[in-house]
Scaffold this active site. Sequence first.
Site, short mmCIF file in Angstrom:
data_model
loop_
_atom_site.label_atom_id
_atom_site.label_comp_id
_atom_site.label_asym_id
_atom_site.label_seq_id
_atom_site.Cartn_x
_atom_site.Cartn_y
_atom_site.Cartn_z
N GLU A 1 0.84 -1.21 0.00
CA GLU A 1 0.00 0.00 0.00
C GLU A 1 0.87 1.26 0.00
O GLU A 1 0.56 2.25 -0.67
CB GLU A 1 -0.92 -0.01 1.22
N GLU B 1 -3.54 -10.16 3.97
CA GLU B 1 -4.63 -9.72 4.85
C GLU B 1 -5.65 -10.82 5.10
O GLU B 1 -6.15 -10.97 6.23
CB GLU B 1 -5.33 -8.49 4.25
N ARG C 1 -4.57 -13.21 7.71
CA ARG C 1 -4.44 -12.59 9.04
C ARG C 1 -5.80 -12.17 9.60
O ARG C 1 -5.88 -11.62 10.70
CB ARG C 1 -3.55 -11.33 8.99
C1 1HE Z 1 6.99 -8.43 12.18
C2 1HE Z 1 6.28 -8.31 10.97
C3 1HE Z 1 5.05 -7.60 10.99
C4 1HE Z 1 8.09 -9.40 10.58
N1 1HE Z 1 4.62 -7.10 12.17
N2 1HE Z 1 6.51 -7.93 13.33
N3 1HE Z 1 2.30 -8.47 7.22
C5 1HE Z 1 2.53 -9.81 7.17
O1 1HE Z 1 1.66 -10.62 7.33
C6 1HE Z 1 3.95 -10.20 6.92
C7 1HE Z 1 4.54 -10.84 8.12
N4 1HE Z 1 5.98 -11.09 7.98
C8 1HE Z 1 6.49 -12.12 7.26
O2 1HE Z 1 5.78 -12.86 6.59
C9 1HE Z 1 7.97 -12.31 7.34
O3 1HE Z 1 8.45 -11.66 8.50
C10 1HE Z 1 8.75 -11.79 6.12
C11 1HE Z 1 8.46 -12.66 4.90
C12 1HE Z 1 8.39 -10.33 5.79
C13 1HE Z 1 10.26 -11.80 6.41
O4 1HE Z 1 10.64 -13.12 6.82
P1 1HE Z 1 12.04 -13.31 7.59
O5 1HE Z 1 12.23 -14.78 7.77
O6 1HE Z 1 13.10 -12.53 6.89
O7 1HE Z 1 11.87 -12.58 9.02
P2 1HE Z 1 11.06 -13.09 10.32
O8 1HE Z 1 11.94 -14.00 11.12
O9 1HE Z 1 9.72 -13.59 9.96
O10 1HE Z 1 10.84 -11.72 11.11
C14 1HE Z 1 11.89 -11.07 11.77
C15 1HE Z 1 11.28 -10.29 12.91
O11 1HE Z 1 10.40 -9.30 12.36
C16 1HE Z 1 10.42 -11.18 13.81
O12 1HE Z 1 10.48 -10.61 15.10
P3 1HE Z 1 11.41 -11.27 16.25
O13 1HE Z 1 11.18 -10.39 17.43
O14 1HE Z 1 10.92 -12.67 16.40
O15 1HE Z 1 12.82 -11.20 15.71
C17 1HE Z 1 9.02 -10.96 13.24
O16 1HE Z 1 7.99 -11.20 14.21
C18 1HE Z 1 9.10 -9.48 12.91
N5 1HE Z 1 8.09 -9.12 11.89
N6 1HE Z 1 6.99 -8.90 9.98
C19 1HE Z 1 5.35 -7.29 13.31
N7 1HE Z 1 4.32 -7.38 9.87
C20 1HE Z 1 -2.92 -0.63 7.14
S1 1HE Z 1 -3.43 -2.22 7.08
C21 1HE Z 1 -2.13 -3.14 6.44
C22 1HE Z 1 -2.38 -4.59 6.63
C23 1HE Z 1 -1.13 -5.39 6.50
O17 1HE Z 1 -0.06 -4.89 6.32
S2 1HE Z 1 -1.34 -7.09 6.62
C24 1HE Z 1 0.23 -7.74 6.33
C25 1HE Z 1 1.03 -7.89 7.57
#
Ligand code: 1HE
Length: 267
Positions: free
Chosen positions: A121, A141, A144
């Site tokens: 977005e 989305e 989730r």
């Molecule tokens: C996060 C987030 C996040 C990572 N919010 N903390 N977005 C998603 O559904 C995408 C969610 N994220 C992922 O699918 C993956 O993290 C990735 C593919 C982007 C990257 O994977 P990777 O293996 O490089 O990293 P990771 O181990 O998954 O994440 C590293 C850290 O970032 C980890 O935290 P840690 O404390 O365990 O190290 C994750 O929890 C954190 N992290 N993404 C919070 N999104 C206005 S409305 C908009 C609606 C949306 O955007 S919905 C989509 C949300």
Amino acid sequence: MSKSAGGFDVELPPSLKAERRGDIAILFLARPEKRNAIDDPTVFGIEEFFAALPDAIKAVVLAGEGEHFCAGLDLGELTSRDVAQGIAHSRSWHRAFERIEFGKVPVVAVLHGAVVGGGLELAAACHLRVAERSTYYALPEGSRGIFLGGGGSMRLPRLIGVSRVMELILTGCTYGAEEGQTFGLSHALVDDGAGLAKGIELAERIATNAPLSNFAVMHVLPRIAESDPASGLLTESLMAAIAQGSDDAKARLKDFLEKRGKKVLRG
Ligand code: 1HE
């Protein structure tokens, strides 16, 4: 002014860093440890940064630090919001991203790695998108249990059509960089590591345009495109007359006619 504000007169959160290169500003999403997930301070920081851009800045590049452009909304913040807070939160994204789309100067997004959810977005609110080959796009989305909230329902169908936005959300599929280029998500596709240089090159090119032409492209063209044809054509005529009547346009046309202006050559 925070250290990360790069000389700009604005307080930025630690998740954002700004740099200035001549008349170009570069804003980095700088929370790679959370894959540049966008939390509230980041949203407000984006809004402030674009609202406070100095007049000397003629174009902005937006990029992400680390392995990914942006993992979208910070999902950690979501659990604590009730319905009213959810609406206010989405509206705060709308305000921030409108500062980009209908702000002072064109913005070039440089994409790599994950460009998902709110990250897509955000990219869609920019005027041009450069994608490195590592880029992939998704709207998780559906899985989730949430919905678009950062203006994606308006902006993404304009880029790729309602049908592809439906596919991304309903199936949770991803599009790779090549598909993104074919479908219209990116304007340029470059090798990994080459995105920032390409984004800066495009921003520098944009900065040489007449400011009034850039204004018309950002603020008038999208409104014309959504008008009824009669109003759109009239608005086009008005904007054309305003632009060509400016001293800047007259000087640029004179330069060309007196053999000083650049030719339009393929390259
Ligand atoms: C996060 C987030 C996040 C990572 N919010 N903390 N977005 C998603 O559904 C995408 C969610 N994220 C992922 O699918 C993956 O993290 C990735 C593919 C982007 C990257 O994977 P990777 O293996 O490089 O990293 P990771 O181990 O998954 O994440 C590293 C850290 O970032 C980890 O935290 P840690 O404390 O365990 O190290 C994750 O929890 C954190 N992290 N993404 C919070 N999104 C206005 S409305 C908009 C609606 C949306 O955007 S919905 C989509 C949300």
